[in-house]
Each structure stands twice: as C-alpha cells, then as structure tokens.
Design a protein around this motif. Structure first.
Motif, mmCIF file in Angstrom:
data_model
loop_
_atom_site.group_PDB
_atom_site.id
_atom_site.type_symbol
_atom_site.label_atom_id
_atom_site.label_comp_id
_atom_site.label_asym_id
_atom_site.label_seq_id
_atom_site.Cartn_x
_atom_site.Cartn_y
_atom_site.Cartn_z
ATOM 1 N N ALA A 43 0.826 -1.215 0.000
ATOM 2 C CA ALA A 43 0.000 0.000 0.000
ATOM 3 C C ALA A 43 0.855 1.258 0.000
ATOM 4 N N TRP A 44 1.829 1.335 0.900
ATOM 5 C CA TRP A 44 2.651 2.545 0.929
ATOM 6 C C TRP A 44 3.642 2.553 -0.218
ATOM 7 N N PHE A 45 4.152 1.398 -0.615
ATOM 8 C CA PHE A 45 5.119 1.331 -1.717
ATOM 9 C C PHE A 45 4.486 1.859 -3.001
ATOM 10 N N ARG A 46 3.257 1.418 -3.321
ATOM 11 C CA ARG A 46 2.621 1.809 -4.586
ATOM 12 C C ARG A 46 2.370 3.313 -4.633
ATOM 13 N N VAL A 47 1.995 3.910 -3.495
ATOM 14 C CA VAL A 47 1.762 5.356 -3.453
ATOM 15 C C VAL A 47 3.069 6.108 -3.669
ATOM 16 N N ARG A 48 4.109 5.712 -2.981
ATOM 17 C CA ARG A 48 5.417 6.372 -3.137
ATOM 18 C C ARG A 48 5.944 6.205 -4.556
ATOM 19 N N CYS A 49 5.810 5.002 -5.102
ATOM 20 C CA CYS A 49 6.280 4.721 -6.451
ATOM 21 C C CYS A 49 5.517 5.578 -7.473
ATOM 22 N N ALA A 50 4.214 5.656 -7.342
ATOM 23 C CA ALA A 50 3.393 6.456 -8.266
ATOM 24 C C ALA A 50 3.759 7.939 -8.187
ATOM 25 N N ARG A 51 4.054 8.413 -7.003
ATOM 26 C CA ARG A 51 4.472 9.816 -6.859
ATOM 27 C C ARG A 51 5.780 10.073 -7.596
ATOM 28 N N LEU A 52 6.699 9.126 -7.508
ATOM 29 C CA LEU A 52 7.974 9.291 -8.202
ATOM 30 C C LEU A 52 7.786 9.260 -9.719
ATOM 31 N N VAL A 53 6.968 8.352 -10.194
ATOM 32 C CA VAL A 53 6.711 8.250 -11.631
ATOM 33 C C VAL A 53 5.930 9.463 -12.124
ATOM 34 N N GLY A 54 4.954 9.920 -11.333
ATOM 35 C CA GLY A 54 4.119 11.049 -11.730
ATOM 36 C C GLY A 54 4.821 12.388 -11.726
ATOM 37 N N ARG A 55 5.861 12.529 -10.928
ATOM 38 C CA ARG A 55 6.663 13.751 -10.863
ATOM 39 C C ARG A 55 5.816 15.012 -10.696
ATOM 40 N N GLY A 56 4.792 14.944 -9.826
ATOM 41 C CA GLY A 56 3.984 16.114 -9.540
ATOM 42 C C GLY A 56 2.778 16.285 -10.445
ATOM 43 N N ASP A 57 2.604 15.424 -11.428
ATOM 44 C CA ASP A 57 1.459 15.475 -12.337
ATOM 45 C C ASP A 57 0.403 14.501 -11.812
ATOM 46 N N ALA A 58 -0.740 15.034 -11.367
ATOM 47 C CA ALA A 58 -1.778 14.199 -10.742
ATOM 48 C C ALA A 58 -2.302 13.133 -11.699
ATOM 49 N N ASP A 59 -2.476 13.479 -12.972
ATOM 50 C CA ASP A 59 -2.956 12.493 -13.948
ATOM 51 C C ASP A 59 -1.934 11.373 -14.146
ATOM 52 N N ALA A 60 -0.661 11.736 -14.257
ATOM 53 C CA ALA A 60 0.393 10.728 -14.431
ATOM 54 C C ALA A 60 0.485 9.838 -13.198
ATOM 55 N N GLU A 61 0.279 10.430 -12.024
ATOM 56 C CA GLU A 61 0.301 9.645 -10.786
ATOM 57 C C GLU A 61 -0.852 8.646 -10.745
ATOM 58 N N ARG A 62 -2.061 9.089 -11.148
ATOM 59 C CA ARG A 62 -3.213 8.178 -11.198
ATOM 60 C C ARG A 62 -2.973 7.042 -12.201
ATOM 61 N N GLU A 63 -2.391 7.376 -13.344
ATOM 62 C CA GLU A 63 -2.082 6.345 -14.344
ATOM 63 C C GLU A 63 -1.065 5.350 -13.789
ATOM 64 N N ALA A 64 -0.065 5.853 -13.082
ATOM 65 C CA ALA A 64 0.946 4.965 -12.487
ATOM 66 C C ALA A 64 0.301 4.059 -11.436
ATOM 67 N N LEU A 65 -0.596 4.608 -10.622
ATOM 68 C CA LEU A 65 -1.296 3.785 -9.628
ATOM 69 C C LEU A 65 -2.098 2.680 -10.317
ATOM 70 N N ALA A 66 -2.767 3.021 -11.411
ATOM 71 C CA ALA A 66 -3.543 2.018 -12.146
ATOM 72 C C ALA A 66 -2.622 0.933 -12.716
ATOM 73 N N ARG A 67 -1.471 1.322 -13.260
ATOM 74 C CA ARG A 67 -0.530 0.330 -13.789
ATOM 75 C C ARG A 67 0.047 -0.536 -12.668
ATOM 76 N N LEU A 68 0.350 0.081 -11.541
ATOM 77 C CA LEU A 68 0.848 -0.692 -10.401
ATOM 78 C C LEU A 68 -0.198 -1.693 -9.931
ATOM 79 N N ASP A 69 -1.453 -1.269 -9.878
ATOM 80 C CA ASP A 69 -2.526 -2.172 -9.465
ATOM 81 C C ASP A 69 -2.703 -3.313 -10.462
#
Length: 139
Positions: free
Chosen positions: A13-39
């Motif tokens: 749970a915490w890993f996926r959030v941290r990972c998505a934040r790093l991939v998203g680089r401050g872009d909320a849409d990119a972060e949501r997409e990364a969370l979906a890919r991680l899931d």
C-alpha cells in the motif's frame, strides 16, 4: 524488481503510493495512471499460477524497468540525479520494512551510460547495449 517484489508484500500500500508519486513527478494524472498500472501489475502477479509466476514476474520487472528508464531519460541532469536517489531510497526503505534481502535494493552505485542490474536468485540476464552487427539492416 522492487515493484514486482513489493506487489506481494505487506508494505504494498505505501510502496505503490510512493512509487506512483515518483513516476508522476507532480502530475496528478500521471500519478493516477501509475497507480492504475501498479494495481494491474499486482493483480496479474497475484493471479499467476505457480508455473507461470516467474515468467510473469520477469515480464513485469522489465516493464517497470522501462517505465523508470523513460522517466529518468525525460529529466534534466539535476532532476535525474534526484529521482535516482529517490528510487534508491524507496528500494532501501522497502527492504527495511519487509526484512533483510526482501526488497532487492541496489545502493551505493553510480551509473554512467547504459546499465543493467539484476537481483534475485536463479536469474538469467542477457544485455546488449548499442548497435550490434546487423543494426539497421531491417531484420
């Protein structure tokens, strides 16, 4: 590899959030997409039967390696160095949470140019960097 290993861990749970934040680089849409890919990665890994598990893990490790490489390559030098440090920190923290050796972390390294890193047991890795014989010949 840390993404693949984290997908089955208590710390997912915490890993996926941290990972998505790093991939998203401050872009909320990119972060949501990364969370979906991680899931999706976690769901595919969890659904894989014993006979397919290692192949599926290897495929998704390569996919995430490409994802991180793409993000790193898109950044300028200062941002690139900062992201690499953050990725190393994430893998170190993941390893600390789930016990020694669980995270597959790589630390204390400096990479200049093409790099391949392998962790885990009983792996096989073949690397080819640059244009080899027959490059550009159309097949």
């Amino acid at each position: 590899m840390a993404v693949v290993q984290a997908a089955g861990a208590d710390s997912w749970a915490w890993f996926r959030v941290r990972c998505a934040r790093l991939v998203g680089r401050g872009d909320a849409d990119a972060e949501r997409e990364a969370l979906a890919r991680l899931d999706r990665t976690a769901a595919v890994l969890n659904a894989a039967d014993e006979g397919e598990r290692e192949r599926v893990r290897a495929v998704h490790a390569v996919l995430w390696q490409g994802e991180f490489a793409s993000v790193i390559e898109s950044l300028g030098e200062p941002e690139r160095l900062r992201l690499v440090q953050q990725l190393v920190q994430l893998t170190e923290e993941f390893g600390d949470v789930d016990g020694p050796g669980r995270g597959g972390a790589v630390s204390g390294n400096t990479f200049h140019g093409p790099t391949a890193v392998q962790t885990g047991d009983h792996n096989r890795q073949e690397n080819r960097f640059g244009a080899g014989p027959g490059a550009g010949s159309g097949g």
